[in-house]
Enzyme design. Structure first.
Site, PDB file in Angstrom:
ATOM      1  CE1 TYR A  16      13.614  86.930  28.323  1.00 38.71           C
ATOM      2  CE2 TYR A  16      11.590  88.059  29.628  1.00 38.71           C
ATOM      3  CZ  TYR A  16      12.912  87.450  28.768  1.00 38.71           C
ATOM      4  OH  TYR A  16      11.861  86.274  27.220  1.00 38.71           O
ATOM      5  CG  ASP A  31      21.416  80.460  18.800  1.00 32.84           C
ATOM      6  OD1 ASP A  31      22.386  80.340  19.931  1.00 32.84           O
ATOM      7  OD2 ASP A  31      20.707  80.488  18.274  1.00 32.84           O
TER       8      ASP A  31
END
Ligand code: UDP
Length: 312
Positions: A146, A32
């Protein structure tokens, strides 16, 4: 011990996936960059020797020492507010990030599952949405960053599958909720629950007649697990087909929380889909999967989480 790389590991879905794969006896490498993730979601895993954490941005070359059996690509800003705030990062993680992970999967001869979304259907004029529907997306609207990144993700995944014989899986995730959702990501559920707990008005956008279908996170994770272990390379919808208007959803949360606050109506964001419900025939037939947790049960568990976060 099989080794799995999970990107977006500190996020809502990524962290639940880490838990599931640890429970199933895997060695889990969580990655991450904490753009929207939070280490609190996985800090309970740090003492385990079957768990490793890499702080890394997957839009940069990804290096993981040792063998890998599976890769699950779940890194991305994922709420409308987040991708409005971070449009370029959203596009990069879906495109360059996915390309880097395809390269890694090819190098390691690993199977890769990518997290696509019901957003690829845009504001759908086919209802419920089947995997065969191509969608109705505004590429230059606020959600375009997106939606198009995820559409590109699907396209490059299929290209690696057909051109390089890579073992690939594509999941189309519909609205999902549960513990570890971010309180401030602007989504309907965290917004409504936080507002109820803080004694603020409940903000419904538009007239609240738009619909969504909410899936509890454990059900979703089970669908992902089954899809990864299946031999099906085409997209599969995973979500709960129980559809509800956003106004009714707000009313359910008002009732559950016992708040005396009222609904206030705010303008509907641009390109907000009017309806959304997954057709899950494929998931049922191919994976033997269907959701088990109803909204009443799932919302109760989620409310406990929000209560502890906000009132502690
Ligand atoms: N929504 C709302 N009030 C809020 C946040 C969201 O009425 O405070 C609406 C939003 O316009 C959408 C639905 O709830 O119609 C679901 O929004 P969310 O951001 O959770 O996910 P989406 O499905 O739109 O990606």
């Amino acid at each position: 011990m099989k080794r799995v790389l999970i990107t977006g590991a500190a996020g809502f879905l990524g962290s639940h996936l880490c838990d599931r794969f640890i429970k199933e006896g895997y060695h889990v490498i969580g990655m991450d960059n904490l753009l929207t993730g939070n280490l609190e979601n996985i800090e309970h895993l740090f003492p385990l020797k079957q768990f490793e954490y890499y702080h890394h941005d997957v839009t940069k070359f990804v290096h993981v020492p040792g063998p890998l059996d599976y890769i699950l690509h779940f890194a991305s800003p994922a709420s409308p507010i987040d991708y409005l705030k971070m449009p370029i990062q959203t596009m990069k993680v879906g495109s360059i990030g996915t390309h880097n992970l395809m390269g890694l999967a090819k190098d390691k001869k690993a199977r890769i599952l990518v997290a696509s979304t019901s957003e690829i259907y845009g504001d759908p004029d086919v209802h419920p949405q089947t995997e065969e529907y191509w969608g109705n997306v505004n590429s230059v609207g606020p959600r375009g960053v997106y939606d198009e990144a995820k559409r590109y993700m699907e396209a490059i995944t299929m290209a690696y599958h057909t051109f390089h014989n890579l073992e690939t899986r594509i999941i189309r995730i519909f609205n999902t909720y549960g513990p570890r959702m971010r309180l401030d990501d602007g989504r309907a559920l965290p917004a409504f629950m936080s507002q109820a707990l803080r004694g603020e008005d409940i903000t419904v956008f538009g007239d609240g007649s738009q619909t969504r279908s909410f899936c509890y996170v454990d059900d979703l994770v089970d669908g992902i697990y089954r899809l990864l272990l299946s031999d099906y390379p085409h997209p599969v919808n995973i979500g709960n087909p129980s559809e509800i208007t956003i106004k009714e959803f707000a009313e359910e949360i008002i009732k559950l929380t016992g708040t005396s606050q009222k609904i206030v109506y705010k303008p509907l964001p641009k390109d907000d889909p009017k309806q959304r419900r997954p057709d899950i025939t494929k998931a049922k037939e191919i994976l033997g999967w269907e959701p088990k947790v109803g909204r009443a049960e799932g919302l109760k568990i989620t409310y406990e989480y929000f209560k502890n976060k906000i009132l502690k």
